[in-house]
Design an enzyme around this catalytic site. Structure first.
Site, PDB file in Angstrom:
ATOM      1  CG  HIS A 135      -2.097  -0.734   1.152  1.00 57.38           C
ATOM      2  ND1 HIS A 135      -2.329  -2.070   0.473  1.00 57.38           N
ATOM      3  CD2 HIS A 135      -3.572  -0.589   1.449  1.00 57.38           C
ATOM      4  CE1 HIS A 135      -3.578  -2.360   0.521  1.00 57.38           C
ATOM      5  NE2 HIS A 135      -4.194  -1.640   0.837  1.00 57.38           N
ATOM      6  CG  HIS A 151       1.472  -2.594   6.275  1.00 58.01           C
ATOM      7  ND1 HIS A 151       1.980  -3.900   6.085  1.00 58.01           N
ATOM      8  CD2 HIS A 151       0.467  -2.186   5.412  1.00 58.01           C
ATOM      9  CE1 HIS A 151       1.436  -4.250   4.752  1.00 58.01           C
ATOM     10  NE2 HIS A 151       0.695  -3.366   4.554  1.00 58.01           N
TER      11      HIS A 151
END
Length: 341
Positions: free
Chosen positions: A219, A303
Site C-alpha cells: 500500500h 503495517h
C-alpha cells in the site's frame, strides 16, 4: 480568442531576447545562481514535495501510538491490521470503500489520471487528439518504466513478485490456519506443501496465512509511487502557469550544467507555455490528494514501522531512477526525457 486562451505565449527565442532588459538579465542571473548546483539534486519545491511522504508516514505512525483508542486496540501481525470486529476506525477496516475501490486498484486510477493529462494538456501536444508528439512519447516511456517496476514489485517478476520473493527470503512462509472444525483441520493437515506456496495471493486461496518474514508494505509503495509520478509529471506545467522559474539543473553532453530551461523550446525555437492548468492537471491533483489521505490512513492503522519504511524506500528508489537520474545522464535523458521538456 480561443487560441489566445489556449496559450499564453509561443514566441521565437530570438524575439524573446529582444525584450530583455538589464533588470531582467540580472534577475535571470540570480535565478541561475539560486538553482541547485547539482543535476542529481531535487529543487527546493521538489524537496518539499517529496518530504511530505516520510512526514506523513511518521505522522500516521505517531497517531497510532499516541491515540488512546488505536493504541489500546489489539493489532494482528498476520492480518497486518486491527481485527475487523474491534477496528478503532472505519479507515482501519480493509473493507472500507476507499481501500477496496481506490487503493486495491490504485494503478487503474493512476493510469487514468496520467493518460488524461498526457492527451489533454497542451504542453505535450494537441488537446484531445491522440497524436504521438516527442513529449508524449517520452512521457509514455517514463510511465512504462514506472509501471514495469510496479508490476515487478507487486504483481509478477518471472514468477512471484519481488515483495513475495523478499518475504520468502527473509524467512517467511505460508502457514496453515487451524480451526475448531475437525473436518476442516483434516483437510488442512493434508496440505503438506502449503509452506512451499510462493505468493501471498495463493497462500490466502489455500487457506493459509503469510507469516514469519518481512513484508514490504505494498500500500505504501503504490500510494507513494503513483502519486509522486503524477506530481512530478504535472509540476513543471503548474509552475509555469504560476509564472514561477525553472530551477531544475541538467548535465549537457559536453559536461556543462545548465537549467532545464535550455530544453523547454521546440525544434523551431518556440517557447511553449500553456495558458491554463486544464482538466488533466486537476484530476491528477485529486488522485494525488486522495493517495496522500490513504497513505496517512495506512500509516495510522496498517503495517509495522519497518514495513512502511521499506515501502517508502523502494518507491523513492524508483522515482529517483526515472525522474532524477536522467538529469545527470544525457544519454538516459534522450530516452526518458523530463516532464515539461
Amino acid at each position: 480568442m480561443a487560441t489566445r486562451n489556449r496559450f499564453k505565449a509561443e514566441v521565437p527565442m530570438s524575439e524573446l531576447s529582444q525584450f530583455s532588459s538589464p533588470s531582467s538579465t540580472t534577475g535571470s542571473t540570480n535565478r541561475q545562481q539560486n538553482a541547485p548546483s547539482s543535476p542529481w539534486s531535487p529543487t527546493f519545491l521538489e524537496g518539499i514535495l517529496l518530504a511530505i511522504y516520510p512526514f506523513t508516514l511518521v505522522l500516521g505512525s505517531l497517531f497510532s501510538v499516541l491515540n488512546t483508542t488505536t493504541r489500546n486496540t489489539p493489532y494482528s501481525g498476520d492480518l497486518q491490521s486491527h481485527p475487523p470486529n474491534i477496528a478503532p476506525s472505519y479507515f482501519a477496516l480493509k473493507s472500507n470503500v476507499f481501500n477496496v475501490y481506490f487503493v486495491k486498484i490504485g494503478w487503474f486510477w493512476i493510469t487514468g489520471a496520467f493518460f488524461l493529462f498526457c492527451f489533454t494538456h497542451s504542453s505535450l501536444g494537441p488537446r484531445f487528439i491522440p497524436t504521438l508528439t516527442p513529449r508524449r512519447i517520452r512521457a509514455l516511456v517514463r510511465y512504462t518504466a514506472v509501471t514495469a517496476v510496479w508490476c515487478a514489485v507487486t504483481q509478477w517478476f518471472f514468477g512471484p513478485p519481488i515483495i513475495d520473493r523478499g518475504f520468502r527470503l527473509t524467512g517467511g512462509q505460508c502457514a496453515i490456519i487451524y480451526s475448531d472444525d475437525p473436518i476442516n483441520n483434516y483437510k488442512q493437515n493434508q496440505m503438506s506443501d502449503t509452506r512451499e506456496i510462493f505468493t501471498h495471493a495463493a497462500c490466502k486461496v489455500a487457506g493459509g496465512s503469510w507469516r514469519g518474514g518481512h513484508d514490504i508494505s505494498g500500500h505504501v509503495f503504490i500510494l507513494i509511487l503513483g502519486s509522486a509520478m503524477l506530481w512530478l509529471e504535472i509540476l513543471p506545467d503548474v509552475l509555469r502557469n504560476g509564472g514561477l522559474r525553472e530551477d531544475r539543473r541538467i548535465r549537457m553532453h559536453d559536461g556543462a550544467v545548465k537549467t532545464a530551461a535550455v530544453e523547454t523550446h521546440d525544434e523551431k525555437g518556440n517557447v511553449h507555455v500553456p495558458g491554463e492548468l486544464g482538466l488533466g492537471v486537476r484530476v491528477a491533483l485529486c488522485i494525488a490528494g486522495l493517495s496522500w489521505w490513504m497513505l496517512l490512513m495506512t500509516a495510522a492503522y496498517f503495517h509495522t514501522w519497518l514495513e512502511k519504511f521499506t515501502g517508502l524506500v523502494v518507491a523513492f528508489s524508483v522515482i529517483y531512477a526515472v525522474y532524477f537520474v536522467p538529469r545527470g545522464l544525457p544519454a538516459l535523458r534522450s530516452v526518458l526525457g523530463m516532464p515539461g521538456v
